[in-house]
Design a protein around this motif. Structure first.
Motif, PDB file in Angstrom:
ATOM      1  N   LEU A  27       4.888   7.479  54.187  1.00 43.20           N
ATOM      2  CA  LEU A  27       4.060   6.733  54.707  1.00 43.20           C
ATOM      3  C   LEU A  27       4.092   5.375  55.319  1.00 43.20           C
ATOM      4  CD1 LEU A  27       0.555   7.856  53.387  1.00 43.20           C
ATOM      5  CD2 LEU A  27       1.368   8.653  55.654  1.00 43.20           C
ATOM      6  N   ALA A  28       4.460   4.830  53.854  1.00 37.36           N
ATOM      7  CA  ALA A  28       4.823   3.034  54.065  1.00 37.36           C
ATOM      8  C   ALA A  28       6.715   3.160  54.935  1.00 37.36           C
ATOM      9  CB  ALA A  28       6.498   3.073  52.762  1.00 37.36           C
ATOM     10  N   ARG A  29       6.923   4.123  55.406  1.00 33.43           N
ATOM     11  CA  ARG A  29       8.299   4.103  56.311  1.00 33.43           C
ATOM     12  C   ARG A  29       7.557   4.382  57.652  1.00 33.43           C
ATOM     13  NH1 ARG A  29      13.346   2.049  54.732  1.00 33.43           N
ATOM     14  NH2 ARG A  29      14.405   3.823  56.235  1.00 33.43           N
ATOM     15  N   GLY A  30       6.089   4.220  58.318  1.00 33.43           N
ATOM     16  CA  GLY A  30       5.924   4.797  59.602  1.00 33.43           C
ATOM     17  C   GLY A  30       5.237   6.108  59.731  1.00 33.43           C
ATOM     18  N   TRP A  31       5.336   6.968  58.784  1.00 36.71           N
ATOM     19  CA  TRP A  31       5.707   8.490  58.734  1.00 36.71           C
ATOM     20  C   TRP A  31       3.696   9.061  59.365  1.00 36.71           C
ATOM     21  CZ3 TRP A  31       9.193  13.050  57.736  1.00 36.71           C
ATOM     22  CH2 TRP A  31      10.469  12.172  58.487  1.00 36.71           C
ATOM     23  N   GLN A  32       3.465   9.566  59.907  1.00 37.85           N
ATOM     24  CA  GLN A  32       2.350  10.318  59.769  1.00 37.85           C
ATOM     25  C   GLN A  32       2.357  10.980  58.904  1.00 37.85           C
ATOM     26  OE1 GLN A  32       1.584  11.675  63.754  1.00 37.85           O
ATOM     27  NE2 GLN A  32       1.238   9.927  64.595  1.00 37.85           N
TER      28      GLN A  32
END
Length: 81
Positions: A27-32
């Protein structure tokens, strides 16, 4: 609480921590927030590990024999030192 239950809950807790940290990292890396096959593979792996832990510390004759064998090997290694 007996040793069998403690060890099994510990194995389940370790799996939950790894899955939570992995999800937060993603989530922190921008994934959903999605549940993909890798997530299910890790869930299956951790459940299998907990099941094996439950069996290993159980009362079945095979598990008791295996634990006795491990303890004998451990004692033999201690005598060699």
């Amino acid at each position: 609480m007996n040793l069998r239950t403690k060890k099994t809950l510990s194995a389940l807790l370790k799996g939950a921590i790894v899955l939570t940290c992995s999800t937060l990292y993603r989530l922190a890396r921008g994934w959903q927030l999605v549940v993909d096959p890798v997530f299910f593979a890790f869930v299956a792996l951790f459940l299998a590990s907990a099941g094996y832990t439950w069996w290993w510390y159980g009362d079945s004759p095979k598990a008791v024999a295996m634990r006795a064998n491990v303890e004998a090997k451990k004692a033999a290694r201690q005598q060699l030192r």
